[in-house]
Design a protein around this motif. Structure first.
Motif, mmCIF file in Angstrom:
data_model
loop_
_atom_site.group_PDB
_atom_site.id
_atom_site.type_symbol
_atom_site.label_atom_id
_atom_site.label_comp_id
_atom_site.label_asym_id
_atom_site.label_seq_id
_atom_site.Cartn_x
_atom_site.Cartn_y
_atom_site.Cartn_z
ATOM 1 N N PHE A 342 12.229 -73.789 -38.564
ATOM 2 C CA PHE A 342 11.859 -72.385 -38.782
ATOM 3 C C PHE A 342 11.851 -71.593 -37.468
ATOM 4 C CE2 PHE A 342 9.366 -74.427 -42.348
ATOM 5 C CZ PHE A 342 10.235 -74.010 -43.344
ATOM 6 N N THR A 343 12.544 -70.463 -37.477
ATOM 7 C CA THR A 343 12.466 -69.526 -36.356
ATOM 8 C C THR A 343 11.372 -68.497 -36.630
ATOM 9 O OG1 THR A 343 13.894 -67.729 -37.159
ATOM 10 C CG2 THR A 343 14.985 -69.687 -36.270
ATOM 11 N N TYR A 344 11.002 -67.763 -35.595
ATOM 12 C CA TYR A 344 10.078 -66.644 -35.781
ATOM 13 C C TYR A 344 10.835 -65.334 -35.994
ATOM 14 C CZ TYR A 344 11.029 -64.694 -31.136
ATOM 15 O OH TYR A 344 11.641 -64.120 -30.049
ATOM 16 N N TYR A 345 12.157 -65.353 -35.927
ATOM 17 C CA TYR A 345 12.975 -64.129 -35.944
ATOM 18 C C TYR A 345 12.676 -63.274 -37.176
ATOM 19 C CZ TYR A 345 15.995 -66.499 -32.464
ATOM 20 O OH TYR A 345 16.489 -67.144 -31.369
ATOM 21 N N TYR A 346 12.579 -61.967 -36.960
ATOM 22 C CA TYR A 346 12.307 -61.048 -38.065
ATOM 23 C C TYR A 346 13.201 -59.818 -38.049
ATOM 24 C CZ TYR A 346 9.631 -58.782 -34.333
ATOM 25 O OH TYR A 346 9.252 -58.202 -33.146
ATOM 26 N N TRP A 347 13.932 -59.563 -36.970
ATOM 27 C CA TRP A 347 14.776 -58.382 -36.869
ATOM 28 C C TRP A 347 16.133 -58.645 -37.520
ATOM 29 C CZ3 TRP A 347 12.939 -61.470 -33.008
ATOM 30 C CH2 TRP A 347 13.856 -62.314 -32.396
ATOM 31 N N ASP A 348 16.781 -57.574 -37.956
ATOM 32 C CA ASP A 348 18.117 -57.676 -38.538
ATOM 33 C C ASP A 348 19.208 -57.353 -37.533
ATOM 34 O OD1 ASP A 348 17.196 -58.401 -41.064
ATOM 35 O OD2 ASP A 348 16.933 -56.312 -41.684
ATOM 36 N N ASP A 349 18.833 -56.661 -36.460
ATOM 37 C CA ASP A 349 19.784 -56.202 -35.448
ATOM 38 C C ASP A 349 19.267 -56.686 -34.097
ATOM 39 O OD1 ASP A 349 21.380 -54.888 -33.641
ATOM 40 O OD2 ASP A 349 20.995 -52.873 -34.419
ATOM 41 N N ASP A 350 20.058 -57.497 -33.389
ATOM 42 C CA ASP A 350 19.598 -58.025 -32.101
ATOM 43 C C ASP A 350 19.247 -56.919 -31.109
ATOM 44 O OD1 ASP A 350 19.837 -60.589 -32.998
ATOM 45 O OD2 ASP A 350 21.648 -61.077 -31.868
ATOM 46 N N ALA A 351 19.882 -55.761 -31.241
ATOM 47 C CA ALA A 351 19.569 -54.656 -30.338
ATOM 48 C C ALA A 351 18.152 -54.135 -30.559
ATOM 49 C CB ALA A 351 20.582 -53.522 -30.525
ATOM 50 N N ARG A 352 17.576 -54.458 -31.713
ATOM 51 C CA ARG A 352 16.217 -54.006 -32.036
ATOM 52 C C ARG A 352 15.182 -55.106 -31.845
ATOM 53 N NH1 ARG A 352 14.955 -48.885 -33.482
ATOM 54 N NH2 ARG A 352 14.104 -49.353 -35.546
ATOM 55 N N ALA A 353 15.616 -56.264 -31.378
ATOM 56 C CA ALA A 353 14.688 -57.369 -31.139
ATOM 57 C C ALA A 353 13.670 -56.970 -30.075
ATOM 58 C CB ALA A 353 15.449 -58.612 -30.692
ATOM 59 N N PRO A 354 12.453 -57.508 -30.133
ATOM 60 C CA PRO A 354 11.452 -57.172 -29.114
ATOM 61 C C PRO A 354 11.915 -57.610 -27.732
ATOM 62 C CG PRO A 354 10.752 -59.070 -30.397
ATOM 63 C CD PRO A 354 11.955 -58.516 -31.091
#
Length: 457
Positions: A342-354
């Motif tokens: 399991f990843t923690y990833y939640y964004w759909d667009d890498d440019a919007r990642a924290p």
């Protein structure tokens, strides 16, 4: 009581001991070995807390490497206070039976502000200018200066991250020997993490783990040579790592279901935990899903059960079946299939990642991130880029070390859930064959096994 040294060789399994690990093989052959049934989750903080208390996670309260602090509405991972662990620790039990008993703890987790006699654990400094500087917490406090004067600064950036190497484990080995010379203890606990890194990067079936096995075996040998004369030597591991090929993005599923609430900051997306109907904290092959409204619990559980890569789901009272029915645990708990994590990833667009996503930041990410072991392959000259960033930091500039990729498929090994066989799981080896009286132990029995070694005359 008899002197005992416990070497926690992370990720070691019966299948990994062989020609590349001659010191471990020799200890196994002249002593005795047994396999261990790990707890769920089979992750560092939960397993170590079980070994030291003899309690299940829903009794000592350490349900993972971190959890959601409901009163703060914040997730917190990798905190170090021993006050977070419920139950009587092994050194407290031993001390009740023998006032002369002493314990040294080197780098096992939750080692700050505990009741051990001697403690050494990493505690970086975080100056106000944004830097992260390697340092230690020790008991007594002046041991910090003594060790780093003799051995050099603790190599924090070789302890975790893309530069992880045998250097940190070698430093811990040297520190354990030096501590024993300065403050010999009845029970010495030593954490040797090195094998964990290549196993997660490459997977246990990869030939690339061979050098790491040889390196950690050499450090075990150094400790056997130092302690073996008048101590029982016990080797433990916390879990077995399994080959994986599928990252599973639970938070992206919850986002699609409209359960995740996001807050935009400077063009980037962050989870608003207190406003979210549901979100997941990922911890290797376990995901703790916190559901604000109990009426949504079944909906979330059913959605997780249908997600490819999920092997089992436990909601509400069902969590008791895996000893995780505790307020700190997720309201719904998912366990990954053996080849998934399991990843923690939640964004759909890498440019919007924290902004922290591309850095080594073990405290702000809502979950464990093994991708921190890799440098972004898109960076053409990573050493030059890192050197430039470090130089600017030394000049006083605030520079982000954003060198971590966002490609979860790079990870090839994980743990936390059930293993295929006992030979792929954790083990215990003792230099004293008579102290191991069966072939397989539950994790909650390890504390009493160690006490039996201590009481041996």
């Amino acid at each position: 009581m008899r002197r005992v040294v416990v070497l926690n060789v992370v990720g070691l399994t019966p299948n990994l001991i062989g020609p590349r690990t001659p010191r471990l093989a020799a200890l196994r052959d002249r002593g005795a070995t047994a396999t261990i049934e790990p707890v769920t989750p089979a992750v560092t903080c939960s397993v170590q807390s079980t070994y030291l208390t003899g309690l299940w996670p829903d009794e000592h309260g350490v349900v993972g490497n971190g959890w959601y602090f409901r009163d703060l509405c914040e997730p917190k991972f990798w905190h170090q206070s021993n006050k977070l662990v419920g139950g009587e620790k092994i050194w407290e039990t031993a001390r009740r039976h023998d006032r002369g008993f002493t314990c040294s703890n080197l780098f096992w987790w939750y080692n700050m502000h505990s009741s051990v006699d001697t403690a050494v654990t990493p505690r970086p400094m975080y100056p106000a200018d944004g830097r992260k500087l390697p340092d230690l917490h020790t008991r007594p406090g002046d041991l910090r200066t003594t060790l780093q004067t003799k051995l050099g600064q603790f190599p924090l950036f070789k302890f975790w991250g893309p530069a992880s190497s045998i250097e940190s484990t070698r430093w811990i080995t040297s520190a354990a020997i030096e501590v024993d010379r300065l403050r010999p203890a009845t029970l010495t606990l030593v954490y040797l993490p090195h094998l964990d890194y290549p196993l997660q990067q490459h997977g246990p079936s990869s030939p690339r783990i061979g050098p790491a096995l040889q390196e950690v075996d050499a450090e075990v040998g150094r400790l056997i040579d130092h302690f073996g004369g008048d101590c029982d030597v016990v080797v433990l591991s916390e879990y077995g790592i399994t080959d994986v090929r599928r990252p599973v993005h639970v938070n992206r599923l919850l986002r699609q279901l409209g359960l995740l609430t996001l807050r935009e900051e400077l063009g980037r997306e962050l989870i608003d935990y207190g406003e979210s109907a549901a979100f997941a904290l990922a911890d290797h092959q376990i995901a703790h899903v916190y559901v604000a409204d109990s009426e949504n619990r079944r909906r979330v559980a059913d959605a997780l059960a249908a997600l490819p890569g999920v092997a089992a789901v436990y909601a509400g009272d069902e969590r008791a079946r895996i000893h995780l029915d505790h307020d700190r645990a997720g309201d719904v708990i998912a366990v990954a299939e053996r080849d998934a994590w399991f990843t923690y990833y939640y964004w759909d667009d890498d440019a919007r990642a924290p902004d922290y996503a591309r850095t080594v930041d073990i405290h702000r990410k809502p979950g464990y991130d093994p991708v921190e072991l890799f440098l972004d392959p898109a960076i053409r000259f990573p050493k030059a880029v890192i050197a430039s960033k470090l130089a600017r930091r030394k000049l006083g500039f605030r520079v982000m070390m954003d060198v971590i990729p966002l490609d979860a498929t790079l990870v090839r090994g994980s743990h936390g859930g059930p293993v295929a066989s006992a030979a792929d799981g954790p083990l215990v080896i003792s230099s004293h064959a008579g102290s191991i009286d069966k072939a397989h132990y539950a994790a909650v029995e390890i504390r009493d096994l160690l006490l039996r070694h201590l009481r041996r005359v």
